[in-house]
Design a protein around this motif. Structure first.
Motif, short mmCIF file in Angstrom:
data_model
loop_
_atom_site.label_atom_id
_atom_site.label_comp_id
_atom_site.label_asym_id
_atom_site.label_seq_id
_atom_site.Cartn_x
_atom_site.Cartn_y
_atom_site.Cartn_z
N ALA A 3 49.29 63.66 -33.26
CA ALA A 3 49.10 64.06 -34.66
C ALA A 3 47.64 63.89 -35.05
N PRO A 29 52.84 62.03 -32.98
CA PRO A 29 53.64 62.81 -33.93
C PRO A 29 54.86 62.01 -34.38
N PHE A 64 46.89 67.49 -34.61
CA PHE A 64 47.84 68.27 -33.82
C PHE A 64 47.10 69.25 -32.91
N LEU A 78 47.07 71.50 -42.06
CA LEU A 78 48.04 70.58 -41.45
C LEU A 78 48.09 69.23 -42.18
N ARG A 153 53.66 71.54 -47.43
CA ARG A 153 54.37 71.19 -46.19
C ARG A 153 53.41 70.74 -45.08
N PRO A 154 52.60 69.73 -45.36
CA PRO A 154 51.69 69.23 -44.32
C PRO A 154 52.45 68.57 -43.18
N GLN A 155 51.93 68.66 -41.98
CA GLN A 155 52.52 67.95 -40.84
C GLN A 155 52.09 66.48 -40.85
N LEU A 156 50.92 66.24 -41.44
CA LEU A 156 50.36 64.89 -41.50
C LEU A 156 50.05 64.56 -42.96
N ASN A 182 58.99 60.48 -44.00
CA ASN A 182 58.77 60.24 -42.58
C ASN A 182 60.04 60.55 -41.76
N GLY A 185 60.47 64.05 -40.92
CA GLY A 185 59.66 64.62 -39.85
C GLY A 185 58.16 64.66 -40.05
N THR A 186 57.68 64.21 -41.21
CA THR A 186 56.24 64.24 -41.46
C THR A 186 55.59 62.96 -40.94
N THR A 187 54.52 63.11 -40.18
CA THR A 187 53.73 61.96 -39.73
C THR A 187 52.98 61.39 -40.94
#
Ligand code: ADP
Ligand code: ADP
Length: 226
Positions: A3, A29, A64, A78, A153-156, A182, A185-187
């Motif tokens: 991540a 991640p 990522f 991201l 909708r950030p991944q991190l 978390n 699914g979000t880091t």
């Protein structure tokens, strides 16, 4: 890819202060990660760089697998940032704050309305959606900042001292919301100078002091050494 992958990261401000002195850091991640350290250690500088608000001096940052310097726009998409200061318009309603924020990022209104409902529910604020934000409690305002950051909708998700100066009940409310995000699914990476906060929430921790990482370990291992 991780991540976050930070290599040889250095930051010198224009006034000559060297806030970061060759940081190496990796966050997996799905992790819930704490950057723990005293005031002035370089935590805000790190967060500023990862969220593209501050330019780095040397080294590299990948989110990522996307290099921040080579693909800044893609890397920025991201990452979601929850700043320390409450900075939304207190005379707007939570629902409008979220929908307008999404609009700023080019998300169409219909999608934004669906997401706003989801995020307000996840932040335990749905029943406050149409109140004037000024009337929300301090803890609610902070949860609104989290809901807003999640609209893209950030991944991190990165939080700068999310509970600095708030009392324990408000802190617990926020912790529950972050744990849910978390789990979904979000880091998450947060900075804190409360060991207790890192202990309650985070699986892995790095300790930063005077611009250097002095220890990085699973939270459980770290606690065993204290
Ligand atoms: P950058 O190198 O990222 O452009 P600057 O050195 O230009 O950053 O500083 C950005 C802003 O932060 C300036 O307005 C500066 O006055 C302010 N600033 C300077 N010193 C500090 C400090 N110790 N803590 C927080 N902000 C500071
Ligand atoms: P922390 O978030 O851990 O308190 P910071 O990243 O804010 O640490 O600060 C690290 C060091 O960099 C400190 O010495 C601080 O005074 C300095 N600093 C932070 N921001 C700026 C800035 N904009 N300009 C100059 N110096 C800064």
């Amino acid at each position: 890819s991780p991540a976050l992958r930070v290599r040889g990261l250095t930051k010198r401000y224009d006034n000559g202060v060297q806030a970061l002195k060759g940081i190496d850091l990796e966050v997996a991640p799905g992790d819930f990660f704490a950057l723990l350290g005293p005031n002035g250690a370089g935590k805000s500088t790190m967060i500023g760089i990862i969220s593209s608000l501050v330019n780095l001096s040397e080294g590299s940052v990948e989110v990522f697998g996307v290099d921040l310097q080579q693909q800044r726009g893609a890397a920025m998409r991201l990452v979601g940032l929850v700043p320390q200061e409450i900075n939304f318009n207190l005379f707007e309603k939570p629902i409008d704050i979220l929908v307008n924020y999404a609009g700023f990022y080019g998300i169409d209104r219909a999608t934004a309305l669906v997401r706003a409902e989801e995020e307000l529910k996840r932040a335990h604020l749905w029943e406050k959606a149409h109140m004037i934000s000024r009337t929300l409690s301090g803890g609610m305002k902070r949860r609104l900042m989290i809901a807003r950051a999640m609209m893209t909708r950030p991944q991190l998700l990165i939080l700068d001292e999310p509970t600095a100066g708030v009392d324990i009940e408000i802190r617990r409310d926020m912790w529950r919301v972050l744990e849910q995000i978390n789990r979904d699914g979000t880091t998450i990476i947060l900075t804190t100078h409360y060991l207790e906060e890192a202990e309650q929430l985070c699986r892995n921790v790095a300790i930063i002091d005077r611009g250097q990482i002095v220890q990085q370990a699973p939270m459980r291992e770290l606690l065993a050494t204290l």
